[in-house]
Design a protein around this motif. Structure first.
Motif, PDB file in Angstrom:
ATOM      1  N   VAL A 162       0.845  -1.196   0.000  1.00 16.89           N
ATOM      2  CA  VAL A 162       0.000   0.000   0.000  1.00 16.89           C
ATOM      3  C   VAL A 162       0.881   1.247   0.000  1.00 16.89           C
ATOM      4  N   THR A 163       0.470   2.246  -0.750  1.00 14.56           N
ATOM      5  CA  THR A 163       1.158   3.533  -0.731  1.00 14.56           C
ATOM      6  C   THR A 163       0.943   4.184   0.628  1.00 14.56           C
ATOM      7  N   PRO A 164       1.996   4.471   1.392  1.00 15.50           N
ATOM      8  CA  PRO A 164       1.821   4.991   2.757  1.00 15.50           C
ATOM      9  C   PRO A 164       0.960   6.245   2.794  1.00 15.50           C
ATOM     10  N   ALA A 165       0.067   6.299   3.769  1.00 13.40           N
ATOM     11  CA  ALA A 165      -0.803   7.458   3.985  1.00 13.40           C
ATOM     12  C   ALA A 165      -1.176   7.512   5.462  1.00 13.40           C
ATOM     13  N   TRP A 166      -1.372   8.697   5.980  1.00 12.10           N
ATOM     14  CA  TRP A 166      -1.721   8.859   7.390  1.00 12.10           C
ATOM     15  C   TRP A 166      -3.233   8.944   7.554  1.00 12.10           C
ATOM     16  N   PRO A 167      -3.781   8.362   8.635  1.00 15.75           N
ATOM     17  CA  PRO A 167      -5.227   8.460   8.879  1.00 15.75           C
ATOM     18  C   PRO A 167      -5.664   9.900   9.101  1.00 15.75           C
ATOM     19  N   SER A 168      -6.894  10.184   8.769  1.00 15.33           N
ATOM     20  CA  SER A 168      -7.481  11.499   9.022  1.00 15.33           C
ATOM     21  C   SER A 168      -8.833  11.317   9.709  1.00 15.33           C
ATOM     22  N   ARG A 169      -9.264  12.334  10.403  1.00 14.78           N
ATOM     23  CA  ARG A 169     -10.532  12.278  11.142  1.00 14.78           C
ATOM     24  C   ARG A 169     -11.668  11.947  10.189  1.00 14.78           C
ATOM     25  N   PHE A 170     -12.531  11.037  10.612  1.00 12.36           N
ATOM     26  CA  PHE A 170     -13.645  10.618   9.766  1.00 12.36           C
ATOM     27  C   PHE A 170     -14.961  10.841  10.507  1.00 12.36           C
ATOM     28  N   ASP A 171     -15.858  11.579   9.877  1.00 19.24           N
ATOM     29  CA  ASP A 171     -17.178  11.818  10.454  1.00 19.24           C
ATOM     30  C   ASP A 171     -18.197  10.972   9.682  1.00 19.24           C
ATOM     31  N   PRO A 172     -18.635   9.851  10.260  1.00 16.75           N
ATOM     32  CA  PRO A 172     -19.570   8.967   9.534  1.00 16.75           C
ATOM     33  C   PRO A 172     -20.901   9.617   9.222  1.00 16.75           C
ATOM     34  N   THR A 173     -21.242  10.695   9.954  1.00 18.00           N
ATOM     35  CA  THR A 173     -22.541  11.335   9.740  1.00 18.00           C
ATOM     36  C   THR A 173     -22.449  12.525   8.794  1.00 18.00           C
ATOM     37  N   GLY A 174     -21.242  12.875   8.369  1.00 20.84           N
ATOM     38  CA  GLY A 174     -21.060  14.049   7.522  1.00 20.84           C
ATOM     39  C   GLY A 174     -21.601  13.848   6.119  1.00 20.84           C
ATOM     40  N   THR A 175     -22.172  14.905   5.557  1.00 26.59           N
ATOM     41  CA  THR A 175     -22.731  14.820   4.204  1.00 26.59           C
ATOM     42  C   THR A 175     -21.624  14.713   3.161  1.00 26.59           C
ATOM     43  N   ASN A 176     -20.428  15.171   3.508  1.00 26.62           N
ATOM     44  CA  ASN A 176     -19.305  15.121   2.569  1.00 26.62           C
ATOM     45  C   ASN A 176     -18.323  14.002   2.902  1.00 26.62           C
ATOM     46  N   ALA A 177     -18.775  13.010   3.633  1.00 24.42           N
ATOM     47  CA  ALA A 177     -17.897  11.894   3.995  1.00 24.42           C
ATOM     48  C   ALA A 177     -17.370  11.198   2.735  1.00 24.42           C
ATOM     49  N   THR A 178     -16.101  10.801   2.784  1.00 23.86           N
ATOM     50  CA  THR A 178     -15.472  10.166   1.622  1.00 23.86           C
ATOM     51  C   THR A 178     -16.200   8.892   1.215  1.00 23.86           C
ATOM     52  N   VAL A 179     -16.554   8.092   2.196  1.00 25.59           N
ATOM     53  CA  VAL A 179     -17.352   6.885   1.949  1.00 25.59           C
ATOM     54  C   VAL A 179     -18.526   6.868   2.906  1.00 25.59           C
ATOM     55  N   LYS A 180     -19.569   6.177   2.518  1.00 22.89           N
ATOM     56  CA  LYS A 180     -20.792   6.137   3.311  1.00 22.89           C
ATOM     57  C   LYS A 180     -21.181   4.691   3.616  1.00 22.89           C
ATOM     58  N   LEU A 181     -22.260   4.537   4.335  1.00 24.72           N
ATOM     59  CA  LEU A 181     -22.752   3.222   4.729  1.00 24.72           C
ATOM     60  C   LEU A 181     -22.884   2.287   3.533  1.00 24.72           C
ATOM     61  N   GLU A 182     -23.384   2.831   2.411  1.00 26.42           N
ATOM     62  CA  GLU A 182     -23.624   2.008   1.226  1.00 26.42           C
ATOM     63  C   GLU A 182     -22.332   1.530   0.555  1.00 26.42           C
ATOM     64  N   ASN A 183     -21.194   2.127   0.894  1.00 25.03           N
ATOM     65  CA  ASN A 183     -19.918   1.784   0.241  1.00 25.03           C
ATOM     66  C   ASN A 183     -19.138   0.699   0.963  1.00 25.03           C
TER      67      ASN A 183
END
Length: 332
Positions: free
Chosen positions: A179-200
């Motif tokens: 995997v290409t190294p990357a650092w975790p970032s804060r994730f808001d599961p309820t946010g409308t602009n979330a990178t991924v959602k429940l359906e993903n």
């Protein structure tokens, strides 16, 4: 310099980097402390690559913990996989399949939460993120290159879970799946602009407290409140047959931190580390080298500082030999 001392220096130069490296790395293992009371410093430990198991424990009812009285622990590594249904991955305590509220924590961590209080997930929402085992919910993108896998530019996955689980797991992803190294970032599961959602989400792990997701997938059954269902939209062919996705899935299943058995005492812990550690071969090599060094040092000691008793017997034997030789020569 005496030849014996030269030998000592030679072996010291050889052994130091080997023994020093083992001493500094053999007991390093990523761990997460799970604290449920302020009465003492006792805590259960979540281990990456750990086997889990042990007795179930109850959060003390006088601990003022928001989930006091809940059972946690006891789940084993082989029970870590869920499905694509939120609320899956519980080896015990599911009860009502239409809600995840009031459930125990078999792996030591409470589940993720999603928008619209789906399946009453707000019980584990942002209000308690500060005390979530492993820290705040974060996500990290998982990409690789065509040098290692036959992937397209758009093939990207996301790991979602507590921060302290993600950081060591990223090392395993990089090591085993390139995997290409990357650092975790804060994730808001309820946010409308979330990178991924429940359906993903393509796979839940560890009592739905951790997930792999990809924007390339949309599960039309994801909003059905039934953690026991196995019904889901099929994965796209690219995702289904992706060696990269399969590698990520396998590493997550085997390396994700889960709560271990209660402590068994220092002697038992040492034995467990010695006989189950992946560093067993290195440790064995270090022990053999140490054993050889001890033998060499014992020989050197005799070389530089001879044992008085042995030396006395040697001198007496030499004198007796000379005396007999002199007697023979003086014989008429």
């Amino acid at each position: 310099m005496h030849p014996c001392w030269m030998l000592v220096v030679f072996y010291a130069l050889i052994a130091y980097p080997i023994l020093g490296a083992n001493a500094s790395n053999i007991f390093i293992k990523p761990q997460i402390r799970v604290t449920t009371t302020f009465a003492d410093f006792d805590a259960r430990i979540m281990d990456h690559w750990g086997g889990g198991g042990g007795k179930r424990v109850q959060i003390s009812k006088d601990s003022k913990h928001p989930f006091e009285g809940r059972t946690f622990g006891g789940a084993k590594r082989k029970e870590i996989r869920g499905t694509r249904a939120f609320g899956s991955g519980y080896p015990y305590g599911t009860g009502n399949q239409s809600t995840i509220a009031r459930r125990p924590f078999p792996f030591g961590v409470w589940p993720l939460y999603w928008d619209q209080n789906f399946m009453e997930a707000d019980e584990y929402g942002p209000l308690y993120d500060a005390i979530r085992p492993g820290g705040l919910i974060a996500s990290v993108p998982l990409r690789t290159t065509t040098a290692h896998f036959n992937v397209t530019e758009n093939e990207v996955y996301y790991a979602i879970g507590d921060r302290e689980s993600l950081l060591p797991l990223m090392i395993s992803y990089v090591t085993w799946c390139h995997v290409t190294p990357a650092w975790p970032s804060r994730f808001d599961p309820t946010g409308t602009n979330a990178t991924v959602k429940l359906e993903n989400v393509i796979q839940y792990f560890r009592g739905s407290s951790f997930a792999l997701a990809t924007p390339m997938y949309n599960n039309s059954f994801a909003r059905i409140p039934d953690s026991g269902t196995t019904e889901s939209s099929p994965l796209p062919e690219l995702v289904e047959h992706s060696p990269f996705r399969k590698c990520l899935d396998g590493v997550t299943e085997n390396a994700l931190a889960i709560i271990n058995k209660p402590p068994t005492g220092p002697i038992a812990d040492i034995l467990i580390i010695v006989f189950t550690s992946t560093w067993l071969i290195s440790l064995g090599a270090a022990v053999m080298i140490l054993y050889a060094l001890v033998g060499i040092l014992y020989w050197i000691r005799g070389c530089i500082f001879p044992d008085p008793a042995i030396e006395r017997r040697r001198l007496e034997a030499a004198r007796e030999a000379r005396r007999q030789e002199t007697t023979y020569e003086n014989y008429p």
